[in-house]
Design a protein around this motif. Sequence first.
Motif, PDB file in Angstrom:
ATOM      1  N   THR A  53       0.937  -1.296   0.014  1.00 56.69           N
ATOM      2  CA  THR A  53      -0.032  -0.145   0.126  1.00 56.69           C
ATOM      3  C   THR A  53       0.587   1.204  -0.226  1.00 56.69           C
ATOM      4  N   GLN A  54       2.148   1.324   0.783  1.00 58.65           N
ATOM      5  CA  GLN A  54       2.603   2.346   0.859  1.00 58.65           C
ATOM      6  C   GLN A  54       3.232   2.859  -0.452  1.00 58.65           C
ATOM      7  N   ILE A  55       3.899   1.606  -1.387  1.00 56.46           N
ATOM      8  CA  ILE A  55       4.687   2.032  -2.519  1.00 56.46           C
ATOM      9  C   ILE A  55       3.813   1.559  -3.344  1.00 56.46           C
ATOM     10  N   ALA A  56       2.504   1.825  -3.498  1.00 58.58           N
ATOM     11  CA  ALA A  56       1.579   1.785  -4.792  1.00 58.58           C
ATOM     12  C   ALA A  56       1.794   2.652  -5.459  1.00 58.58           C
ATOM     13  N   LEU A  57       1.676   3.983  -5.070  1.00 57.31           N
ATOM     14  CA  LEU A  57       1.865   5.073  -5.658  1.00 57.31           C
ATOM     15  C   LEU A  57       3.087   5.868  -5.150  1.00 57.31           C
ATOM     16  N   PRO A  58       3.759   6.925  -6.342  1.00 58.25           N
ATOM     17  CA  PRO A  58       4.512   7.780  -5.585  1.00 58.25           C
ATOM     18  C   PRO A  58       4.345   8.699  -4.574  1.00 58.25           C
ATOM     19  N   ASP A  59       5.045   9.160  -3.752  1.00 56.44           N
ATOM     20  CA  ASP A  59       4.887  10.172  -2.681  1.00 56.44           C
ATOM     21  C   ASP A  59       3.804   9.633  -1.660  1.00 56.44           C
ATOM     22  N   VAL A  60       3.486   8.620  -1.292  1.00 60.24           N
ATOM     23  CA  VAL A  60       2.521   8.180  -0.493  1.00 60.24           C
ATOM     24  C   VAL A  60       3.120   8.451   0.915  1.00 60.24           C
ATOM     25  N   HIS A  61       2.336   8.956   1.895  1.00 54.12           N
ATOM     26  CA  HIS A  61       2.836   8.992   3.097  1.00 54.12           C
ATOM     27  C   HIS A  61       1.966   8.324   4.202  1.00 54.12           C
ATOM     28  N   PHE A  62       1.586   7.102   3.667  1.00 54.69           N
ATOM     29  CA  PHE A  62       1.054   6.021   4.632  1.00 54.69           C
ATOM     30  C   PHE A  62       1.858   5.562   5.966  1.00 54.69           C
TER      31      PHE A  62
END
Lengths: 657, 221, 336
Positions: free
Chosen positions: A84-93
């Motif tokens: 989930t964290q690296i599913a998309l660029p620049d996620v801050h999960f």
Amino acid sequence: MLEKIKEFAGDFFVTGDPLIYGADVSIALALISIITVLTYFKKWGWLWREWLTTVDHKRIGIMYIIASILMLFRGGVDALLMRTQIALPDVHFLEPEHYNQIFTTHGVIMILFMAMPLMFGLFNIVVPLQIGARDVAYPFLNSLSFWMFFFGAMLFNMSFVIGGSPDAGWLSYAPLSELSHSPGVGQDFYIWGIQISGIGSLATGINFIVTILKMRAPGMKLMQMPMFSWSVLSSCVTIIFAFPILTVTLALLFLDRYLGAHFFTLDGGGNPMMYVNLIWMWGHPEVYIVVLPAFGIYSEIVATFSKKKLFGYKSMVFAMMIISVLSFFTWLHHFFTMGSGADVNAFFAITTMLIAIPTGVKVFNWLFTMFRGRITFSTPMMWTIAFIPCFVIGGMTGVLLSVAPADFQFHNSYFLIAHFHQVLIGGVAFGYFAGLYYWWPKMFGFKLNEKLGKWAFWLWNIGFYVCFMPQYFLGLDGMTRRVSEYSWDMGWGPLNLVSTIGGFLMGIGFLFQVWQIAHSIKFMERDTTGDPWNGRTLEWSIPSPAPLYNFATLPQVQNQDDWWEDKQRKANGLPSTKKPQPLEPIHMPKNSAIPFIMSVCWFVAGFGFVFDWLIFAIPGMIGVFICLLARSFSYDTDYYIPVDEIKRTEAALRGAN
Amino acid sequence: MLTRKFKTRPFMAAHTDTAHGSHAGGGHGHDEHHEHEHESMKTFGFWLFLMTDCILFATLFATYIVLKGNTNGGPTAHELFEMPGIIASTFILLTSSFTSGLAVLAMHKKNVKGLIMWLGVTVLLGASFVALEVTEFIKMVHEGATISTSAFLSGFFTLVGTHGLHVSLGLFWMIGLMIQLSRRGITPVTQRKVNVISLYWHFLDVVWIFVFTIVYMMGVM
Amino acid sequence: MKKRSVMKRITAAFMLTLTMVLLSGCNPMVLDPKGPVGDSQRDLIWISTLLCAIIIVPVLILTAVIVWRYRDKPGNKAAYKPKWEHSTKLETIWWGIPIVIIVILAVVTVRYTYHLEPSKPLESEKEPLVIEVTSLDWKWLFTYPEQNIATVNYLKFPEDRPIEFKLTSDAPMNSFWIPQLGGQIYTMSGMAMTLFLQADEPGVYYGAGANFTGKDFGKMRFDATATSEEEFAAWVQEVKGTGTELTMDGYGKLAEQGTAEIQSFSGYPQGLFNSIVNKYAVPGSGGHHHGGESTESAEYSKASTDEAKSTADDQEMNMDMDAEMDMDHEHHADHE
């Protein structure tokens, strides 16, 4: 005073993240509900007598499997959090610190607390039944192994809510894992969790070697032994050579951290690269330890569901033994980029490639077992068939990685991640799933629902390819492993999103498996035959689930696939070659509380060492010592089951026929 | 009821004088044979354990050899080791290996007293070996050579200390066994236990010879 | 039914991967190299993939065919021989085929391993440019001994000229990787590794610290820019003119844990790189003990002697770090 307590609690418990609080609450609720249920139904005594103190290999096997499924859940949740964290660029999960903890625990849990116990569970359930024995060589030690694993795993998992998780990667390379760079207790949880369960694994290795070499049914020659038992033997031989290295490596890391020694430190003359060498001298054989039994499972299943003898038995045995030996000479391929020079790299590249030869031979033998057979597509067989292309492709990328100069480009990238997940999921997990489905009726007396099983199968398989195929390309596109963030301009977004979707498909597949188990428990159809798959080996000749003593009389073996040959004779109207044996009292080991108590003591000691609280560590170690003495002094360790009781049990079990 | 043809390989045999009283009569021969088989199986397992212990020591030796030169400005092997004490403790340990052999011989002669006596001698010798080692360590620490001084000393203390720990555990084990022998005499079970511990003791002796050669001899050379 | 599904899955996997490549827009970096080292590595990747494919593709097809043909279905006319379990001829074939393929691949690998040995100088008429690389927690320090400038988290060098990277670490081991130029090498404390790379055309290349080193290791990305010689010279002048000097104290601050922005320094303490290496090199065992390749250490020693000589001319030996050790090192080099 209150302030002090508050301060202590703030350090002691992991705080500050809603995810953790959520986990805290669910752990507390789960504990409370378990305790309530056990108390309400007055099941504490039952739990103690029938499970916690049992030395019966079948029950120990079941406990291993339950624990490993729980760990699969935890490891899987870790995986999905990461995806989930690296599913998309620049996620801050997830923050980087948290992400680092999660990939560390994901790796450790999946290899050491999921794959290993699932494997040991299958060893325990299948091996004695398959070779016609009544238990393993050392039932007491077996129980101790289980509880050591269990409490080691508990200690490791506790770091999630208390003290903080380790975050230096699943192999915890020094000096990152040294006190200088990882001052928290997470790394100590890592050391003690793995150390305690590792001692258990070592004991299991010894136990099964002796069981297989010394306790086969009368007449069963080594070269008539079922292939799964062969694979267990080769895996256990690898265990006893590899695990002591792990024990030492972790002990030295502990001495560095605890007593300020300088084995792997940056200062004081320590040698961090020695850690990398040592950990891989264990770590590489370790992957063969888990994959060899999977090869054995495929061999059993492919023969059963093709209704044909396993092709190339001798080649299979020979191939496995070569793999076990070669696995000790390839460790350096995990760090070609250390720049050890062309000679060294070329040597290890070649030893690594050599492993492809016996592995390739095995694939051909499985294919030619199906060739001129009659294949039925039950769930165990489906996993086996899906394994072949998956493992072949994963093996190919493995060979690519072994090409040292090319590895300079693959190393530490998602290409590597994709490769080892392909062999570990496609090779190991698929194999253990297949084995679980295959031997489930032998464990519990009913089959798992096939329809839900097929759903789970397709979700897992499709999910697998969707998840990991893109990662090969991400790796080639320069995405390094263990990064928790990347920017839009890297162009890694789309493939990562696809990969995450695949990950969740596998997660849904897992939910289907849980549903499948629950559904099958509720609507089970009892297997009254003891041989639901039309099996070939001895475990199918006894009722399901097997009685406490497994075999009322020990089978007299004349052939490879003895049970199948016997059935063929009967089908052709020929008399069985087996003479009925008279029933006699059966010698059985008594249950013992020592393994459980001793492992609890280890747990307490480990906890003490983690926090450097001698008030726990010393009593814990003393407890361990007392348990050892108590065992040495107990002579009343076994009993006999009288013939009458055997007769009654057999009548009840076989009466339905 | 019990025939000799009956083969129960699987179980922990052990002495079962109470558990199967009802069919004990006439079954003794079978029982002994069967017990013997189980005890030999346990001995086999112990051999495997020794193999894992061998690898454990091999790994420690390897780390010691790698780190041997990294003295970090601290004392070197040459400055630190005092050979007379080491040679004395070597002789003590070798003698204890011999006396543990005498214990086994006494056991074969069914001489419980002799067996316990020789085990006792072995324990005493082993204890003095450990005492000498502890004194050596304490002296080193007083001279400022501790486990955290240098990588060389980390390797040294860990390797030699692990051997010492093995010897110490063996001592407790042997004392425990002496108590069991005095209570139960020589039975197949205690016999196996004596065999196993003497195996263990010889193994530690062999390891010590390697320690002596690789650590001490090569250290002072 | 089975064949269809198996085949479908295989084709689906291929289609999927194909779409992915298209989706990602361009060739993945590793397969789109811009330098001789990367070129050879790409070739090697393709050669080994094709060699593997020779065996893999037939096996995949064979799997699908066998599973389809021998399925248990009433009326299936295919042969059924439940006892057929051994054929020396067949087994020899499939011990033989992988052996042949692996032997070929091994020969290819060994040749390339020597050819692509990272410390081997590249063939070129031009003298290599030396850049010293130090991985810190969590940033890269690049020092240019010939130009006497230093940068943090970015690199510039001329195109079409070999670059000799000297790699070390003042923190846990990292790995220096510029995928489009060629493969990575670890940066390890107490050792100076050598890696030759070259960019054949100007461009901005992505670089990464590939090995996990803790909290912010993911931020250890840098741009490696290849320019023309003139532009490079101009850039050096610019840095020399505008930047501040990196002092020993400044280095100490830089080496502390934390991330860093792009920085340029008009100068740095002479012998900084060597003193970082020597800080961890093991005294008492004659220097580079840590598993490094001996030829490399020798080569490095040579290089460091040269450097030491050049620095000897400089008046200001502003070194408070391990000065003695450095001297020690010179002695070693002299012996060789």
